[in-house]
Scaffold this active site. Sequence first.
Site, PDB file in Angstrom:
ATOM      1  N   GLY A 110       0.859  -1.182   0.000  1.00  0.00           N
ATOM      2  CA  GLY A 110       0.000   0.000   0.000  1.00  0.00           C
ATOM      3  C   GLY A 110       0.888   1.222   0.000  1.00  0.00           C
ATOM      4  CB  CYS A 111       0.804   4.341  -1.779  1.00  0.00           C
ATOM      5  SG  CYS A 111      -0.796   5.130  -1.643  1.00  0.00           S
TER       6      CYS A 111
END
Length: 269
Positions: A113-114
């Site tokens: 995930g960012c």
Amino acid sequence: MATPAWPRPSVVLPCLARRPEGLKAGLRAVPEETAVALTYGSATHAVMMATPADLPDLGLGFSLTEGLIAHPGELTGLEVLPRPAGIEIRMELAGLREEAFARRRRRLAGPLGCGLCGIESLDEATRDLPRVAAPTRLSAAEIGAAMTALADGQALHRETHAVHAAGFWRPGQGLVALREDVGRHNALDKLAGALLRQGRCPAEGAVVLTSRVSVEMVQKTALLGAPLLLAVSAPTALAVRVAEGCGITLVARVRGEGFEVFSHPQRIA
């Protein structure tokens, strides 16, 4: 297990203060910081550290500014529940919004995930935003007055000197809403929720911030639909590009009637 006590927004703690005459024992009010989980149905979407105040506004505003709902009616339930490790804001989404959230959760099952709330790809970090076209205008005097009113209205900050604020200025009425939090994003989400609950039209005024302007603050303002964003500090380059692209007038480094306009200056009278 006993239900935990509901935390207060601030607490007074002992400290040692250095003064010209030496160290002295004293007391200092500091803001509380509590883990808050935002859940939809039985799924936790985000956990953040926040000031335990105005939490229904946080839940409603977060749902709007993160694109999970488009209007308050799409949130069919909201309750704030104390938990042993913090606080849960439990919400229920209506119909198609619930289905869209479930699909989004399934995509989040991947290993990476960012780091943004509920975002599963880098493309979504610079997501498409609605165009804000409202013609609302402010004068230089109103911009200075809005920032002064925000500072004057910060009761928790006067007590602790450690929280951010987001307010909403409406021409002819002044500062009509203000929310505070240890997190600048949380303060803006709480403001968004307060405006929705009060039935105010964000297109008729300006969001006012005590913080710097990062891209997330512009994104949240665009999804709220406010045409002007005023801040005491400077913006990032990406925030300026996004404000230009979605039609927001971004005014930063407001000091009295002095300020810097970075996008869409036609709204400054």
